[in-house]
Each structure stands twice: as C-alpha cells, then as structure tokens.
Design an enzyme around this catalytic site. Structure first.
Site, PDB file in Angstrom:
ATOM      1  N   ASP A 155      30.803  19.861 111.895  1.00 58.92           N
ATOM      2  CA  ASP A 155      30.607  20.828 112.978  1.00 58.92           C
ATOM      3  C   ASP A 155      29.509  21.823 112.628  1.00 58.92           C
ATOM      4  O   ASP A 155      28.650  22.145 113.444  1.00 58.92           O
ATOM      5  CB  ASP A 155      31.916  21.592 113.253  1.00 58.92           C
ATOM      6  CG  ASP A 155      32.899  20.723 114.025  1.00 58.92           C
ATOM      7  OD1 ASP A 155      32.508  19.612 114.426  1.00 58.92           O
ATOM      8  OD2 ASP A 155      34.049  21.159 114.216  1.00 58.92           O
ATOM      9  N   ASP A 189      26.722  13.481 118.572  1.00 56.64           N
ATOM     10  CA  ASP A 189      25.524  13.859 117.823  1.00 56.64           C
ATOM     11  C   ASP A 189      24.270  13.589 118.648  1.00 56.64           C
ATOM     12  O   ASP A 189      23.222  13.258 118.119  1.00 56.64           O
ATOM     13  CB  ASP A 189      25.477  13.121 116.474  1.00 56.64           C
ATOM     14  CG  ASP A 189      25.537  11.616 116.645  1.00 56.64           C
ATOM     15  OD1 ASP A 189      25.698  11.154 117.787  1.00 56.64           O
ATOM     16  OD2 ASP A 189      25.414  10.895 115.632  1.00 56.64           O
TER      17      ASP A 189
END
Ligand code: C2E
Ligand code: CA
Ligand code: CA
Length: 656
Positions: free
Chosen positions: A278, A304
């Site tokens: 994260d 992503d």
C-alpha cells in the site's frame, strides 16, 4: 416588562439573516418614504408661506430637504450593494437614529407653524402630521424598533399638543389619531412577528440545503477519489478525460492518454506484505503527481494500474520522452523502514486525433500500447502509432475469424523434436499449433495465439490443442516426452487449469511424460496465481519448462520459487553463438544455472553445424532447432521415429 419594551425598541443585530432581510425590505421603501415626506412638507410650506416667518417656511424646510436629498442620493448609489452583517447592522442603527431625529425635527417644525395660521391652516398642520407619520410608519414596517420609536416621538407630542388646545375639533382629532395609532401598532407588531418567523424559516431551509449540499459534496468526493492514494479514481478519471477531450477539441489543443501498469508489484506485496504494498502505491501516486506541473493529470484506476492525461505535449517524440522520464521516476527504489522494494512501470500512450477521438478508442489504443510495452519493453513507454493501428485492424480480423473458427477441423499441430546430442536420440516433441483459416489462409501462431488471448478464447483453444497433442503422444514410444505451450491466460485461469488437468487425466498418458512450457513474461504477469497453478501441474507429475529464457526482465530470485524442471534458452542467443563471445558467456551462465537448480537445459534454434559445435563445447546437451528437424506433421514424426528406431544410434541429420 421593561426588558420586553427595550427589546422591542432595539435592533436585533444578533440575527444576521433578519438584519439583512430588514435592510433589503426597507431599502425598497426608501424612495417612497422621502417622496411622501418631501411633497407633504412642500404642501404645508406653501399653505403657510404668507402667514409664517421665512425661517419656518423656507430655511428650516430647506435643511430638512437637504437631509432628505442626501439620504436619497446615498440610497441611489448604494441600492445594489451587498453588506456584511456588521455593515448592515450599522446601517439599521443609523436609520433608527435618523428616523428618531427626523421625526422629532419634522414634528417640532410643523407644530411651530400652528400658531401662525387660521383654522384651515391649523387643520392642515394636524392633517400633515397625522398623515405623514402614518405613511412613514408603514414604510418602516420592517424596522419595528424605528417604526415604534417614530410613533412614540411624533404621535405622543401630537396627541398631547392638540388635546391641550381645548378646541373640541382638535381634541376629537387627537383622540381619533391616538386610536388609529394603537390599532396600527398592533398590526405592526403582528406583521413584524410574521416577517421574523418567515426569515427564520428561510434561514432553516437554507441551512438544511447547505447541509444537504455538504453531504452530497462529501459523497461525490468519496465516490470520485481513490481512498488509498487520494488520487482521482477510475470513475473521475474517465469523466475528467471526457471533459478534457471536449476542451482539447474545442480549443484545437493536443491531448494524450497514458496507462501505467506496474511490473513486479505483486512480488513486492508477497515478499514485504500488503502494508508495504500500500505504501508503495501511495508513493507511486506521489511520484506521478510530481509531473502535474508538466501538464500531466494522474489517477489510480485500480490495483497497480494508473492513468494519466497529458495536456499540451506537442508531439509523439516529446510524449515518449516525458513517458520515459515518468518510467525512470517509477523505477527509483522504494525505501520503507529500511527495506528497499523495486518495481517498474510500463506505460502505453495514445494520442487524441491520431488514435481517434472517443475516450473508448483512446483507452483501447493506450491499452494496446501498454500491452506491447509489457510484452517487449517492460518498464518503458510505447506510444501508439499508425503501424499499431494496422496491427490492430489485422488483429481484429484475426479475432473475428478465430471466433467463428471450428478449432477441431481448422487447427492442427506440428511437432518439433528435441534431440539429446549425447545419444542423438529424440528426447521429446514440442507441439506447435498451426491454423489454416478458410477465410484468412495460414495464420502464424504468434498472431493467432495473441488474438485468442485477446478474444478470451485461448482456454478453449488450448484445450483442443492439448487433446490433439496427447492423442499424438499416445502413438510414440513411452520414453518420448511431449511439450505443450501454455499462454499467460491459461496459467492464470483456474478454470482453464482445471480443464487441462482433467484432459490430461482422461488421456491415459502418464503426466510424467508431459512438459508444459510457459514464458517468463507470462509468469511474471501474475506471479502468485501463475506459481500456484504451476504447482498444481507439478503436483500431478507434469514437468514445467521455462520457455524463451533470457528475454524477460524478471529476476532470478523468482525463478527458484517455481517448480521448474526445464529451462529453454531463447533462440536469440544462438543466432550468433559461433561468433559472439557475449552470447557464449550468457548461454554458459544459463547452462550452469540450470544445473545448479536441478533443471534440464534445452537450447533452441540452432540451424548450422557451427552453432551446434559451439553449443556442445558449452556443455549443452538437449537441442531443438532446424538443424535437427523442422516442426513436422504427426505422420512424419512416426516415419522419423521409425527411421530413428531402425538405424540404432545413427546420427540424426538436418532434415529441413
Ligand atoms: P516457441 O514456443 O518458442 O516455439 C519455438 C518456435 O521456434 C517455433 O515457431 C519453431 O518453429 C521455431 N523454431 C524452432 N527451431 C528453429 C530454428 O532453428 N530457426 C528458426 N528460425 N525458428 C525455429 P512457431 O511454431 O512459429 O511458434 C511460434 C511461437 O508461437 C512459439 O514459440 C509459441 O510461443 C507460440 N505457440 C506455438 N504453438 C502454440 C500453442 O499451441 N500454444 C501456445 N500458447 N503458444 C504456441
Ligand atoms: Ca515453446
Ligand atoms: Ca521458445
């Protein structure tokens, strides 16, 4: 009681909305108020002009006119002005004071005319005061304090004055006016109470609306922001892209869309944990935001994946250069609590106009460019071009034909032997797909495999091909292995893997005779899932070969986490193996590495005797190349096999 009276007689400056509403309502009455005051006064001076002295009929009224005129002019110039609460309250106070002053002034002045006239003129004075003050009180309806003050200041002395004359007509008149005044005060208080209640309810309504708006704004913000990175999310990015496309088209300006996919993010998540994953995404967002000043609008599209809108970048070359800067920024190490993680980002860009106008088309083309970047040039930028357009059209045609194709009849396999150079015997056959399309003719596997991936039908195709390959293998001697190629989508689809394992089980062929071939790039796309599924094959005894080794950019640290049994060195290292020292040392390294990790090493693509000789010197044993045999039909493999069996240990010569 006293407090109540005092409250009624003071301005309610603690209630901003009320003060503003009072000022607005009163401002509308101002011209009427002064018009009435001045015309009534002029009428009174005219009737008294001959009887009273000039200071009373000319000079004093002149002062009153001047004050009135000044007020009127002031009103005219400030009638549209917006006031702050303090200013508005100040204006009400000064109106209050002025009302008291003017009321007293006009009253004193008109009463002082009384002694000079005859009965008619005296009646005019009484009429003037009563009439004017009632009119003024009506105009001051919204300023309760001022209206009541005026009532008290003027009608008090008036009643007393006329009652005191002893004249029954004036006494009656005074009483009459006093009664009307009481009625009027009553009306005024009621009216004002209603007015105040109305403003209060408006105020509450506005407050409720503001709260509703705030909630809706907050909701909007949450619905449009990615909560992790605080960047706009996919929804807002899409809306923003469309808005900017419209703007760019209207203004004749350039615009481009960029799509970023991180390479190697999943391994970071696996190795360092989701917390670091994260943090890394947040930092990626920050690094992308660093390009905002250069006309880049970043967003997180999910996982992503990130999106960029480029504005004001004039050419494809400049976009490419900027894209490379962004890729370089993403490649810098990410350090968290002393731990260093590394990822790279591949970037696909499509340009408005060149790639079509609609957002959808831009997305499709940027996605295609991204796909190319990921396939061939990880961690770099690919700008969608006219050649890509042609390729897409071709892809579209191929996909269409593929969807309509009957795999059973149109697809067949050819088999290329893998030769054991120590014994010259055939160690295995690699099954390679061929497609004779009735509409397109022969389509190369590199093209239709990718089209099948894009069309989402690769799993079904692989299933058909695997069944055919297993049927072929059943005709070979047991020691000859079978190699089957799987695509990225195959090994990352649990459903396809289930189906393939089922097909292997049904075939009756020993799974230990089978190798599946996957490329590095295919595995790296979704390492966790790919590794998991490869283990499922390995658990059944199926061998796993890493294909085209050396062309990907994956680090070797991931390789040892896969259940590999074979590494296939890519053909590109073999082309110049006889002459190029560097290629030789790369091949040597891979051969040694394979030995270290306990894998069989297969070299692909040798076409000449010199290449084979060079490879032998480097310790290569398993070879697959045109020098030994081209891919051949099943019938030929049998003939080939038969020939090989009759001439025991005879050297296999080049056949193609
Ligand atoms: P690959 O898996 O690396 O297969 C080897 C390719 O190299 C084959 O091309 C083969 O014909 C070619 N080759 C072998 N020896 C030589 C040589 O000495 N010189 C030269 N120039 N080429 C040689 P092919 O059959 O055209 O296949 C191309 C690629 O398409 C394959 O590369 C594989 O990635 C893919 N492919 C083929 N069949 C299938 C299949 O059934 N499923 C999947 N997923 N992919 C397949
Ligand atoms: Ca292969
Ligand atoms: Ca290969």
């Amino acid at each position: 009681m006293f407090k109540q009276v005092k409250a009624i007689l003071t301005i309610e400056s603690g209630n901003p909305e009320l003060v503003q509403a009072q000022l607005a309502a009163f401002t509308k009455q101002v011209p009427l108020l002064y018009f009435m005051l001045v015309t009534n006064t002029i009428a009174l001076t005219v009737t008294h002009y001959d009887a009273a002295p000039a200071y009373l009929t000319l000079y004093i009224p002149a002062v009153l006119y001047a004050v009135s005129l000044f007020r009127l002019v002031h009103w005219w110039f400030s009638r549209h002005r917006q006031y702050t609460h303090e200013e508005a309250a100040g204006r009400l106070s000064s109106t209050y004071r002025l009302t008291a002053l003017l009321g007293a002034g006009f009253c004193a002045w008109s009463l002082s005319l009384f002694p000079y006239g005859n009965a008619y003129q005296q009646s005019h004075v009484a009429f003037y005061i009563a009439n004017t003050v009632i009119g003024c009180i009506f105009c001051l309806m919204h300023l309760r304090a001022a209206a009541l003050a005026l009532t008290a200041i003027v009608l008090g002395p008036f009643t007393v004055f006329f009652a005191a004359t002893g004249n029954p007509v004036f006494t009656a008149l005074a009483l009459n006016v006093a009664l009307v005044t009481v009625a009027m005060v009553f009306i005024l208080l009621t009216y004002y109470r209603d007015f105040r209640a109305l403003i209060q309810s408006q105020k509450e309504l506005t407050a409720r609306q503001a709260e509703t708006q705030r909630l809706s704004d907050e909701n909007h913000r949450l619905a449009n922001l990615d909560s992790l990175t605080n960047l706009p999310n996919r929804r807002q990015f899409r809306a923003e892209l469309e808005r900017r496309i419209a703007g760019a088209e209207a203004g004749g300006k350039g615009l481009a869309l960029g799509l970023i996919d991180l390479d190697g993010f999943k391994p970071v998540n696996d190795t360092f944990g989701h917390g670091i994953g994260d943090k890394l995404l947040v930092e990626v967002g920050e690094r992308l935001s660093g390009f905002v000043a250069r006309g880049v609008f970043p967003a997180r599209l999910g996982g992503d994946e990130f999106g960029l809108v480029f504005e004001g970048v004039p050419s494809a070359d400049r976009l490419h250069a900027l894209g490379e800067e962004i890729c370089a920024a993403l490649q810098e190490p990410y350090v968290f609590n002393g731990q260093t993680a590394r990822v790279s980002g591949s970037l696909g860009i499509s340009i408005l106009g060149e790639a079509g106008t609609a957002a959808d088309r831009l997305f499709d083309r940027a996605d295609f460019a991204l796909y190319l970047a990921k396939q061939n040039f990880r961690g770099t930028t690919v700008v969608f071009s006219a050649e890509h357009e042609a390729e897409i059209n071709e892809q579209g045609r191929v996909q269409q034909a593929l969807r309509a194709a009957d795999f059973e009849s149109e697809m067949h396999l050819v088999f290329q032997p893998v030769v054991d150079a120590d014994t010259d015997g055939i160690s295995a056959y690699e099954a390679l797909a061929r497609w004779e399309s009735p509409s397109l003719g022969t389509v190369p596997p590199g093209v239709f495999i990718r089209a099948a991936e894009h069309a989402g039908i690769i799993g079904r195709l692989t299933g058909v091909l695997m069944r055919k390959a297993l049927a072929a293998a059943a005709t070979w001697p047991d020691h000859v292995r079978l190699s089957i190629n799987l695509s990225t989508r195959d090994i990352t689809s649990n459903k396809t893997v289930d189906a393939l394992l089922e097909i292997i089980a049904e075939s009756g062929i020993d799974p230990a005779r089978i190798d599946i071939e996957v490329t590095e790039t295919a595995v790296m796309r979704n390492f966790v899932l790919a590794a998991e599924n490869l283990h499922r094959f390995a658990d059944r005894g199926v061998g796993i070969a890493l294909d085209d080794f050396g062309t990907g950019h994956s680090s070797l640290s991931y390789v040892h986490r896969l259940p590999l049994s074979k590494i296939k060195i890519d053909r590109s290292f073999i082309v110049d193996i006889a002459t190029n020292e560097l290629s030789r040392s790369i091949v040597k390294t891979i051969v040694d590495l394979s030995r270290n990790v306990g894998c069989v090493c297969v070299v692909e693509g040798m076409e000449t005797r010199e290449q084979v000789a060079a490879l032998r010197k480097l310790g290569c044993r398993m070879m697959q190349g045109y020098y030994f045999a081209r891919p051949q039909r099943l019938e030929e493999t049998l003939a080939y096999q038969a020939a090989a069996d009759t001439i025991v240990n005879a050297p296999i010569r080049k056949t193609g």
